[in-house]
Design a protein around this motif. Structure first.
Motif, mmCIF file in Angstrom:
data_model
loop_
_atom_site.group_PDB
_atom_site.id
_atom_site.type_symbol
_atom_site.label_atom_id
_atom_site.label_comp_id
_atom_site.label_asym_id
_atom_site.label_seq_id
_atom_site.Cartn_x
_atom_site.Cartn_y
_atom_site.Cartn_z
ATOM 1 N N ASP A 135 -16.955 53.650 -40.926
ATOM 2 C CA ASP A 135 -18.027 52.379 -39.955
ATOM 3 C C ASP A 135 -17.730 51.242 -38.847
ATOM 4 O OD1 ASP A 135 -20.994 51.989 -40.483
ATOM 5 O OD2 ASP A 135 -20.729 49.685 -40.537
ATOM 6 N N ILE A 136 -18.160 51.117 -38.047
ATOM 7 C CA ILE A 136 -18.298 50.486 -37.101
ATOM 8 C C ILE A 136 -18.827 49.495 -37.183
ATOM 9 C CG2 ILE A 136 -16.691 50.267 -33.927
ATOM 10 C CD1 ILE A 136 -14.938 51.326 -36.149
ATOM 11 N N SER A 137 -18.472 48.256 -36.525
ATOM 12 C CA SER A 137 -19.797 47.260 -36.220
ATOM 13 C C SER A 137 -18.836 46.095 -35.468
ATOM 14 C CB SER A 137 -20.236 46.632 -37.561
ATOM 15 O OG SER A 137 -19.358 45.459 -38.077
ATOM 16 N N LYS A 138 -20.551 45.484 -34.793
ATOM 17 C CA LYS A 138 -19.010 44.357 -34.057
ATOM 18 C C LYS A 138 -18.391 44.750 -32.509
ATOM 19 C CE LYS A 138 -20.637 40.632 -37.098
ATOM 20 N NZ LYS A 138 -19.536 39.334 -38.244
ATOM 21 N N SER A 139 -18.995 45.574 -32.159
ATOM 22 C CA SER A 139 -18.276 46.385 -31.267
ATOM 23 C C SER A 139 -18.577 45.474 -29.709
ATOM 24 C CB SER A 139 -18.427 47.819 -30.948
ATOM 25 O OG SER A 139 -17.690 47.915 -29.411
ATOM 26 N N HIS A 140 -17.407 45.156 -29.291
ATOM 27 C CA HIS A 140 -17.291 44.829 -27.938
ATOM 28 C C HIS A 140 -16.393 45.555 -26.509
ATOM 29 C CE1 HIS A 140 -18.637 40.297 -29.409
ATOM 30 N NE2 HIS A 140 -17.258 40.963 -30.408
ATOM 31 N N ALA A 141 -16.515 46.493 -27.070
ATOM 32 C CA ALA A 141 -16.145 47.846 -26.414
ATOM 33 C C ALA A 141 -17.312 48.008 -25.569
ATOM 34 C CB ALA A 141 -16.127 49.477 -26.722
ATOM 35 N N PRO A 142 -16.483 48.487 -23.596
ATOM 36 C CA PRO A 142 -17.214 48.877 -22.635
ATOM 37 C C PRO A 142 -17.704 50.146 -22.292
ATOM 38 C CG PRO A 142 -14.763 49.722 -22.595
ATOM 39 C CD PRO A 142 -14.759 49.230 -23.831
ATOM 40 N N ASP A 143 -18.970 49.909 -21.407
ATOM 41 C CA ASP A 143 -19.772 51.369 -21.900
ATOM 42 C C ASP A 143 -18.992 52.063 -22.238
ATOM 43 O OD1 ASP A 143 -22.182 48.847 -22.066
ATOM 44 O OD2 ASP A 143 -22.180 49.557 -19.663
ATOM 45 N N THR A 144 -18.261 52.512 -21.666
ATOM 46 C CA THR A 144 -17.263 54.045 -20.971
ATOM 47 C C THR A 144 -17.307 54.304 -22.486
ATOM 48 O OG1 THR A 144 -15.690 53.133 -20.349
ATOM 49 C CG2 THR A 144 -16.897 53.688 -18.488
ATOM 50 N N ILE A 145 -17.189 53.543 -23.101
ATOM 51 C CA ILE A 145 -16.512 53.867 -25.046
ATOM 52 C C ILE A 145 -17.392 53.744 -25.275
ATOM 53 C CG2 ILE A 145 -14.196 53.415 -27.342
ATOM 54 C CD1 ILE A 145 -12.826 52.885 -24.001
ATOM 55 N N LYS A 146 -18.444 54.265 -26.612
ATOM 56 C CA LYS A 146 -19.185 54.112 -27.193
ATOM 57 C C LYS A 146 -18.562 54.521 -29.464
ATOM 58 C CE LYS A 146 -22.265 55.544 -24.212
ATOM 59 N NZ LYS A 146 -23.880 57.151 -24.324
ATOM 60 N N ILE A 147 -18.465 53.560 -29.806
ATOM 61 C CA ILE A 147 -18.041 53.762 -31.320
ATOM 62 C C ILE A 147 -19.259 53.565 -32.159
ATOM 63 C CG2 ILE A 147 -16.424 53.068 -32.732
ATOM 64 C CD1 ILE A 147 -15.091 51.622 -30.588
#
Length: 468
Positions: free
Chosen positions: A263-275
Motif C-alpha cells: 500500500d502506497i501513501s504520501k507519494s512524491h513521484a513525478p507524473d510519469t510514475i503512478k504508484i
C-alpha cells in the motif's frame, strides 16, 4: 578370572583430577592436578609414595614409558598447542608430594567460608507442580533478547538497525520485531516477521511500514531526480530450507514463494510514475556452501553463494512490471593467514511499470539506488586484521581492528543508454563488545572515492557478527 584375584588400594581418594594411568616398572604414571596445573605424577606401588614427575609451565599429560631408552614420552602444552616431549626416567629427581605447592585458584574455599552449614533437605517445604495441557497457540511468543542490528534468521538478513527476538519453548515459532535501515536508499522502516516451523514447509509472515526512496535518470544527463513515498507491506509465504552439512563444509539450499500486498501513501513521484496499492508474487532460490571458518578468519577460506530472485505483479490488469536478479559470491583465501577475498557479481533485469521495485543487487558503494532497466554489478574485497589491541575503553572492549580494501563497478542501462558507476576505498572496522553484549559488534567507517564523479564519500558502518 583367577579365583585368588585380589585388589589393593594404592591411592587415597582426592578432589584433584587424576587420569590416564600407565605402568612404568614398579611405578604408575598418571595425569594429576595437585599443583593447580596438570602435570605428570607417579606413585610407587611398593611404598605408596607420591611424586611429581614433570613441572611444565602450562601443563603436561598422557605419559608413556619407553623401557628401552628409559625415557618418558608425554604431551607438553604451549602457546602453540600440544607438542611431543621427552624426559629421562629418573625417580631420584622427582619431587615428593609433600614439597608440591598447590597454586590452584580454589574458588570453592571462599564459597565454603560463606556457607552457614549443611543443608537439611528434610526440612524444606515441598511444592507440587500439577500437570496441565500445553496449548501451542497460547505460547507463541517468548521475547528473550535484542540486538543492535536488524536480524532475521529466516530470510538470512543481517542489516543495520535494531531488533528484538522471540522464540517459543518448542522452537517452532520465531518472531523478530525492530527497525531496519537501508543504506542504498537512505531510508528506514519498522518490521515484524513471524516464522512457524511446526509444519513442513515452513510458513512465514512479514509486515513493514516506512519510507522508500527512488531515482529517475534524467534524459539531459544531470543528477537523477530523487523522490519518496510511504509504504506499508504485508507478505506471507512458504519455504523449503534444506541442509546438507557434511564434514568441514556448511552447505544448504532454500526454495521459497510468497505473496505480497503493498500500500502506497504520501507519494512524491513525478507524473510519469503512478504508484498505488498492488499485489506481487516473489520467488527465490538460494544456495550456499562454506568451508568452516577459524575464529580469526574474516571470511570463509573457500565458499560459494548463488541467489536467484524473481518478482512480478500478475493480478488486476496493472502495469507494475517485474524484476529478476542473479547474484553470486565467491570466497577465496588471501595472501596471508586469516586474510580473505570476496568476489561478487550480479545481474538484474527490470521490466518497468508504475512502481519502482527495490533493487535486488547493490549499486557500487557511495552511489544511490537507480530505477534502471538493467544493472550489471561486480566487486572485489580484500579484508584482513592488522591490530589486536585487547583494550577496554570506557563501555567498550576492543578485540581487534580490521581493514577492507574494495572496488565496485556497475553498468546501468535505461532506454538503450548505458552509464557506468564505480567506487573504491577502504573500510576500517573493529570487533568490539559494548556493555557486555555477548555477540561481537563490527563497527567502523568507510572512506571511498567515486572516480566518475571525482567525489569522496564516507559512511558509518555497524553490524553484528553472528559467527561465534
Amino acid at each position: 578370572v583367577p579365583e585368588n584375584l585380589k585388589s589393593k588400594q594404592i591411592f587415597s581418594p582426592t578432589f584433584a583430577e587424576v587420569s590416564n594411568p600407565v605402568f612404568a616398572g614398579k611405578y604408575v604414571l598418571f595425569n594429576g592436578s595437585f599443583s593447580g596445573i596438570e602435570n605428570i605424577f607417579s606413585i610407587d606401588t611398593a611404598s605408596l609414595e607420591l611424586f611429581q614427575v614433570t613441572s611444565a609451565l602450562f601443563g603436561a599429560c598422557n605419559a608413556q614409558f619407553n623401557e628401552r631408552g628409559i625415557k618418558i614420552i608425554y604431551s607438553d602444552y604451549s602457546s602453540a598447542g600440544y607438542r611431543l616431549a621427552e624426559a629421562d626416567f629418573n625417580p631420584s629427581s622427582w619431587k615428593p608430594i609433600s614439597k608440591v605447592t598447590d597454586n590452584s585458584v580454589s574458588l570453592y574455599k571462599k564459597l565454603v567460608s560463606e556457607e552457614r552449614g549443611i543443608v537439611d533437605s528434610t526440612t524444606l517445604t515441598h511444592v507440587r507442580f500439577d500437570s496441565k495441557p500445553y496449548y501451542k497457540m497460547g505460547h507463541l511468543f517468548n521475547f528473550h533478547s535484542w540486538a543492535p542490528a536488524y536480524i532475521n534468521f529466516g530470510s538470512s538478513e543481517f542489516t543495520t538497525g535494531i531488533s528484538f527476538m522471540s522464540q517459543n519453548a518448542l522452537s517452532t515459532a520465531t518472531t523478530t520485531a525492530g527497525y531496519q535501515w537501508d543504506y542504498a536508499e537512505k531510508t528506514g522502516k519498522y518490521r515484524v516477521a513471524f516464522i512457524w516451523e511446526g509444519w513442513y514447509p515452513v510458513l512465514d509472515l512479514d509486515a513493514s511500514y516506512g519510507k522508500r526512496m527512488a531515482s529517475v535518470i534524467n534524459k539531459n544527463g544531470t543528477e537523477p531526480y530523487r523522490f519518496s513515498w510511504d509504504e506499508t507491506v504485508l507478505s506471507g509465504g512458504i519455504k523449503l530450507p534444506l541442509l546438507f552439512n557434511q564434514g568441514k563444509h556448511y552447505m544448504g539450499m532454500q526454495l521459497s514463494a510468497r505473496a505480497t500486498y503493498t500500500d502506497i501513501s504520501k507519494s512524491h513521484a513525478p507524473d510519469t510514475i503512478k504508484i498505488v496499492g498492488f499485489n506481487t508474487l516473489d520467488y527465490r532460490f538460494y544456495f550456499y556452501r562454506y568451508l568452516k571458518q577459524a575464529v580469526k578468519d574474516v571470511y570463509p577460506q573457500w565458499g560459494q553463494v548463488v541467489d536467484v530472485n524473481f518478482r512480478l505483479s500478475p493480478f488486476g490488469g496493472n502495469k507494475y512490471g517485474s524484476i529478476a536478479s542473479f547474484k553470486t559470491t565467491l570466497f577465496v583465501p588471501g595472501l596471508f593467514r586469516h586474510n580473505g577475498v570476496r568476489l561478487n557479481a550480479g545481474y538484474q533485469c527490470r521490466l518497468k511499470g508504475d512502481y519502482p521495485y527495490a533493487d535486488l543487487i547493490s549499486m557500487p558503494r557511495g552511489n544511490l539506488a537507480l530505477n534502471s532497466e538493467k544493472l550489471v554489478s561486480m566487486g572485489i574485497n580484500y579484508k584482513f586484521p592488522f591490530l589486536y589491541p585487547d583494550a577496554s575503553i570506557g563501555i567498550a572492549y576492543i578485540k581487534r581492528v580490521k581493514a577492507n580494501l574494495f572496488y565496485d563497478h556497475a553498468f546501468a542501462t535505461d532506454k538503450a543508454s548505458t552509464k557506468q558507476y564505480n567506487s573504491l576505498g577502504v573500510e576500517i572496522t573493529s570487533d568490539l563488545h559494548i556493555l557486555r553484549f555477548l555477540l561481537p559488534i563490527d563497527m567502523g567507517v568507510r572512506i571511498g572515492y567515486l572516480p566518475m564523479k571525482n567525489n569522496m564519500f564516507a559512511d558509518f558502518l555497524f553490524a553484528v557478527n553472528l559467527a561465534i
